[in-house]
Each structure stands twice: as structure tokens, then as C-alpha cells.
Design a protein around this motif. Structure first.
Motif, PDB file in Angstrom:
ATOM      1  N   GLU A  24       0.857  -1.188   0.000  1.00  0.00           N
ATOM      2  CA  GLU A  24       0.000   0.000   0.000  1.00  0.00           C
ATOM      3  C   GLU A  24       0.889   1.233   0.000  1.00  0.00           C
ATOM      4  OE1 GLU A  24      -4.115  -1.231   2.127  1.00  0.00           O
ATOM      5  OE2 GLU A  24      -2.440  -0.864   3.484  1.00  0.00           O
ATOM      6  N   LEU A  25       0.697   2.084  -1.002  1.00  0.00           N
ATOM      7  CA  LEU A  25       1.523   3.272  -1.160  1.00  0.00           C
ATOM      8  C   LEU A  25       0.936   4.455  -0.403  1.00  0.00           C
ATOM      9  CD1 LEU A  25       2.185   3.073  -5.003  1.00  0.00           C
ATOM     10  CD2 LEU A  25       3.645   2.249  -3.159  1.00  0.00           C
ATOM     11  N   THR A  26       1.830   5.255   0.188  1.00  0.00           N
ATOM     12  CA  THR A  26       1.379   6.488   0.824  1.00  0.00           C
ATOM     13  C   THR A  26       1.003   7.481  -0.274  1.00  0.00           C
ATOM     14  OG1 THR A  26       3.576   7.491   0.877  1.00  0.00           O
ATOM     15  CG2 THR A  26       2.952   6.131   2.778  1.00  0.00           C
ATOM     16  N   SER A  27       0.361   8.565   0.114  1.00  0.00           N
ATOM     17  CA  SER A  27      -0.015   9.596  -0.862  1.00  0.00           C
ATOM     18  C   SER A  27       1.221  10.163  -1.550  1.00  0.00           C
ATOM     19  CB  SER A  27      -0.791  10.716  -0.174  1.00  0.00           C
ATOM     20  OG  SER A  27      -2.023  10.238   0.308  1.00  0.00           O
ATOM     21  N   ALA A  28       2.285  10.388  -0.783  1.00  0.00           N
ATOM     22  CA  ALA A  28       3.523  10.928  -1.354  1.00  0.00           C
ATOM     23  C   ALA A  28       4.126   9.938  -2.353  1.00  0.00           C
ATOM     24  CB  ALA A  28       4.522  11.240  -0.251  1.00  0.00           C
ATOM     25  N   GLU A  29       4.090   8.656  -2.024  1.00  0.00           N
ATOM     26  CA  GLU A  29       4.625   7.643  -2.933  1.00  0.00           C
ATOM     27  C   GLU A  29       3.788   7.552  -4.203  1.00  0.00           C
ATOM     28  OE1 GLU A  29       6.632   4.516   0.234  1.00  0.00           O
ATOM     29  OE2 GLU A  29       4.459   4.411  -0.135  1.00  0.00           O
ATOM     30  N   ARG A  30       2.480   7.687  -4.055  1.00  0.00           N
ATOM     31  CA  ARG A  30       1.606   7.654  -5.227  1.00  0.00           C
ATOM     32  C   ARG A  30       1.890   8.840  -6.139  1.00  0.00           C
ATOM     33  NH1 ARG A  30      -2.508   4.054  -4.289  1.00  0.00           N
ATOM     34  NH2 ARG A  30      -4.277   4.880  -5.392  1.00  0.00           N
ATOM     35  N   GLU A  31       2.080  10.015  -5.558  1.00  0.00           N
ATOM     36  CA  GLU A  31       2.385  11.208  -6.348  1.00  0.00           C
ATOM     37  C   GLU A  31       3.718  11.053  -7.069  1.00  0.00           C
ATOM     38  OE1 GLU A  31       2.219  14.660  -3.830  1.00  0.00           O
ATOM     39  OE2 GLU A  31       0.131  14.277  -3.288  1.00  0.00           O
ATOM     40  N   GLU A  32       4.722  10.511  -6.363  1.00  0.00           N
ATOM     41  CA  GLU A  32       6.026  10.304  -6.983  1.00  0.00           C
ATOM     42  C   GLU A  32       5.931   9.284  -8.111  1.00  0.00           C
ATOM     43  OE1 GLU A  32      10.657   9.282  -5.872  1.00  0.00           O
ATOM     44  OE2 GLU A  32       9.085   8.708  -4.461  1.00  0.00           O
ATOM     45  N   LEU A  33       5.191   8.211  -7.914  1.00  0.00           N
ATOM     46  CA  LEU A  33       5.021   7.196  -8.946  1.00  0.00           C
ATOM     47  C   LEU A  33       4.362   7.797 -10.185  1.00  0.00           C
ATOM     48  CD1 LEU A  33       5.291   4.251  -9.799  1.00  0.00           C
ATOM     49  CD2 LEU A  33       3.113   3.807  -8.661  1.00  0.00           C
ATOM     50  N   THR A  34       3.354   8.616  -9.984  1.00  0.00           N
ATOM     51  CA  THR A  34       2.685   9.278 -11.106  1.00  0.00           C
ATOM     52  C   THR A  34       3.656  10.173 -11.856  1.00  0.00           C
ATOM     53  OG1 THR A  34       0.559   9.213  -9.963  1.00  0.00           O
ATOM     54  CG2 THR A  34       0.782  10.819 -11.730  1.00  0.00           C
ATOM     55  N   ARG A  35       4.447  10.947 -11.101  1.00  0.00           N
ATOM     56  CA  ARG A  35       5.420  11.860 -11.710  1.00  0.00           C
ATOM     57  C   ARG A  35       6.467  11.071 -12.499  1.00  0.00           C
ATOM     58  NH1 ARG A  35      10.370  13.308 -10.631  1.00  0.00           N
ATOM     59  NH2 ARG A  35      10.427  12.244  -8.617  1.00  0.00           N
ATOM     60  N   LEU A  36       6.966   9.986 -11.925  1.00  0.00           N
ATOM     61  CA  LEU A  36       7.986   9.189 -12.594  1.00  0.00           C
ATOM     62  C   LEU A  36       7.441   8.496 -13.840  1.00  0.00           C
ATOM     63  CD1 LEU A  36       9.784   7.650  -9.489  1.00  0.00           C
ATOM     64  CD2 LEU A  36      10.674   9.399 -11.048  1.00  0.00           C
ATOM     65  N   ARG A  37       6.203   8.041 -13.783  1.00  0.00           N
ATOM     66  CA  ARG A  37       5.598   7.416 -14.965  1.00  0.00           C
ATOM     67  C   ARG A  37       5.428   8.431 -16.089  1.00  0.00           C
ATOM     68  NH1 ARG A  37       1.067   3.445 -12.159  1.00  0.00           N
ATOM     69  NH2 ARG A  37       2.514   1.730 -11.778  1.00  0.00           N
ATOM     70  N   ARG A  38       5.028   9.644 -15.739  1.00  0.00           N
ATOM     71  CA  ARG A  38       4.877  10.702 -16.738  1.00  0.00           C
ATOM     72  C   ARG A  38       6.246  11.036 -17.349  1.00  0.00           C
ATOM     73  NH1 ARG A  38       2.736  14.594 -13.658  1.00  0.00           N
ATOM     74  NH2 ARG A  38       0.725  13.598 -13.816  1.00  0.00           N
ATOM     75  N   GLN A  39       7.254  11.158 -16.504  1.00  0.00           N
ATOM     76  CA  GLN A  39       8.605  11.462 -16.960  1.00  0.00           C
ATOM     77  C   GLN A  39       9.124  10.340 -17.866  1.00  0.00           C
ATOM     78  OE1 GLN A  39      11.369  11.933 -13.745  1.00  0.00           O
ATOM     79  NE2 GLN A  39      13.058  12.495 -15.059  1.00  0.00           N
ATOM     80  N   ASN A  40       8.860   9.108 -17.495  1.00  0.00           N
ATOM     81  CA  ASN A  40       9.285   7.958 -18.291  1.00  0.00           C
ATOM     82  C   ASN A  40       8.635   7.993 -19.679  1.00  0.00           C
ATOM     83  OD1 ASN A  40      10.298   5.527 -19.111  1.00  0.00           O
ATOM     84  ND2 ASN A  40       9.279   4.302 -17.562  1.00  0.00           N
TER      85      ASN A  40
END
Length: 63
Positions: A24-40
Motif C-alpha cells: 500500500e503506497l502512501t499519498s507521497a509515494e503515489r504522487e512520486e510514482l505518477t510523476r515518474l511514470r509521466r517522466q518515463n
């Protein structure tokens, strides 16, 4: 406010405080994952454009 909304907020708060279960991801981890996926995705597009440009210029220089 519905009980389901409150239940969701409480669950999100527990996860954000580190009391969630594994995976289970924290809100901060979810935001970072979204940002990294967009960057990728942006980097993949850039790489594809550069590959096409390199092929074009390589073909052009052979003449």
C-alpha cells in the motif's frame, strides 16, 4: 458525508502514517510514482524522436 467516504479517509490516513499493509503506497509515494511514470513516457517519446532523426541523418549522409 457517507460512511464509505469516512472509511476511505481513515484508511488513507492510516496508510500515510505508515500503518498500511505491504504494497500500500502512501499519498507521497503515489504522487512520486505518477510523476515518474509521466517522466518515463516523455523520455520514451524523446528517444523515439531521436532514433528517427538519427536514422534520417544517417541515410542522408550516405548520399
Amino acid at each position: 458525508m457517507s460512511p464509505e467516504s469516512l472509511r476511505g479517509w481513515v484508511k488513507r490516513d492510516r496508510i500515510d502514517r505508515g500503518e498500511g499493509g505491504p504494497g500500500e503506497l502512501t499519498s507521497a509515494e503515489r504522487e512520486e510514482l505518477t510523476r515518474l511514470r509521466r517522466q518515463n513516457a516523455e523520455q520514451r517519446k524523446t528517444i523515439e524522436i531521436l532514433k528517427k532523426a538519427a536514422a534520417f541523418f544517417a541515410r542522408d549522409s550516405d548520399r
